[in-house]
Design a protein around this motif. Structure first.
Motif: not given
Ligand code: AMP
Length: 251
Positions: A64-91
Motif C-alpha cells: 500500500i505504501f509503495r503504491a502511494a509513492k507513485s501517486l501525485d503528492p497532492c493525492d496523498r494525505t499528510p498521514a500517508l506522506e509522513a508514512a513514506l518518510g518512516y518507510m524510507k528510514r526503515g522505521e
C-alpha cells in the motif's frame, strides 16, 4: 492454479474495486492467514505461492505504501506522506496510520476469496485491533504462519534483492539473478535496490522487528494460532513445508 488476483481495492482503498472474480465466486472454503517473520525472510514470496494455489489475495501493507509513492503528492494525505518518510528510514509507520488504512479496507478482510495478510500486524496493538475487527465481522483466521531464518541469511537476502522499477518483480543477485544484469526478465524495466533495503535502513528495520514484531509470535502462540516454519531453502520447499505444517496443526 488461480491467476494472480487484482488487488485494486487493497492497494487504492476508498471506493476502488477489484477486477478479479474471486470475491464473487470464492473458493469452497476461503483460507485466511497472517504471515509473520522478519523483513527479508521470504513472506512475500510465500504469500504469492499461497495466493496462486489457494486463491486468497496477498494483502501487504508495505505494498500500500509503495503504491502511494507513485501517486501525485497532492493525492496523498499528510498521514500517508509522513508514512513514506518512516518507510524510507526503515522505521515502523505509527499504528494509528496503519490501522486507519486497514479499517478503510475492511472489505478485503470480508472477501469471499479469503486473505493472506503480509506485513500486518507488526505490533501487538495492531494484532489486538485486527482481532477486534475480525470479531466484529464474524470472521475467523485459520492460522498465523511464522517464518524463521538465521539473521545472517536474512541480511544477505535483503541486501541482494533487486526490484523491477516497472512491474515490481523481485530478483536476487545470487539466488535468483535476472538473465541480463540490472534488467527485468519480464518487462525489461530497470532493476533497483529498494530504498529500505540499503544497509542503514536494514539495520533500523531489524531493530523494529525485534522490538515490536517478534513478540507477536508469543501472542499468537498463546491463542493457539501459531504455525512455525523454517524458511531456509528454495521457495517451493518452504511452500511444501508450510502445507505439511498446516496439515499437522490441530483444528
Ligand atoms: P514491508 O514491505 O512489509 O517490509 O514494509 C515496508 C515498510 O512499510 C516497513 O519497513 C514499514 O516502514 C512500513 N510498514 C508496512 N507495514 C507496516 C505495519 N503493519 N506497521 C508499521 N509499518 C509498516
Amino acid at each position: 492454479m488461480a491467476s494472480k488476483n487484482d488487488r485494486s481495492a487493497w492497494l487504492k482503498g476508498g471506493t476502488a474495486q477489484c477486477a478479479c472474480e474471486t470475491a464473487l465466486a470464492g473458493p469452497d472454503q476461503p483460507r485466511r492467514f497472517v504471515l509473520l517473520g522478519a523483513p527479508g525472510v521470504g513472506k512475500g514470496t510465500q504469500a504469492e505461492l499461497l495466493s496462486q494455489n489457494l486463491g486468497a489475495c496477498q494483502l501487504s501493507t508495505g505494498d500500500i505504501f509503495r503504491a502511494a509513492k507513485s501517486l501525485d503528492p497532492c493525492d496523498r494525505t499528510p498521514a500517508l506522506e509522513a508514512a513514506l518518510g518512516y518507510m524510507k528510514r526503515g522505521e515502523l509507520v505509527p499504528d494509528e496510520t496503519v490501522l486507519n488504512l486497514i479499517r478503510e479496507r475492511v472489505g478485503c478482510l470480508r472477501c469471499g476469496g479469503g486473505f493472506l495478510l503480509d506485513g500486518f500486524p507488526r505490533t501487538v496493538a495492531q494484532a489486538e485491533a485486527l482481532a477486534q475487527l475480525l470479531a466484529g465481522e464474524g470472521i475467523k483466521m485459520d492460522a498465523v504462519l511464522s517464518y524463521d531464518l538465521p539473521m545472517e541469511q536474512i541480511v544477505s537476502r535483503l541486501s541482494g534483492r533487486r526490484t523491477c522499477s516497472q512491474c515490481k518483480a523481485v530478483f536476487h543477485v545470487t539466488t535468483k539473478p535476472s538473465k541480463v544484469e540490472g534488467v527485468c526478465d519480464h518487462c525489461s524495466g530497470a532493476l533497483s535496490i529498494r530504498e529500505d533495503d540499503r544497509p542503514e535502513a536494514i539495520r533500523v528495520r531489524m531493530e523494529a522487528y525485534h522490538k515490536s514484531t517478534a513478540p507477536l509470535a508469543d501472542y499468537y502462540r498463546r491463542k493457539g494460532l501459531l504455525v512455525e516454519i523454517p524458511a531456509a531453502g528454495a521457495p517451493e520447499e518452504i511452500y511444501a513445508r508450510t502445507m505439511t505444517a498446516l496439515a499437522a496443526k490441530p483444528a
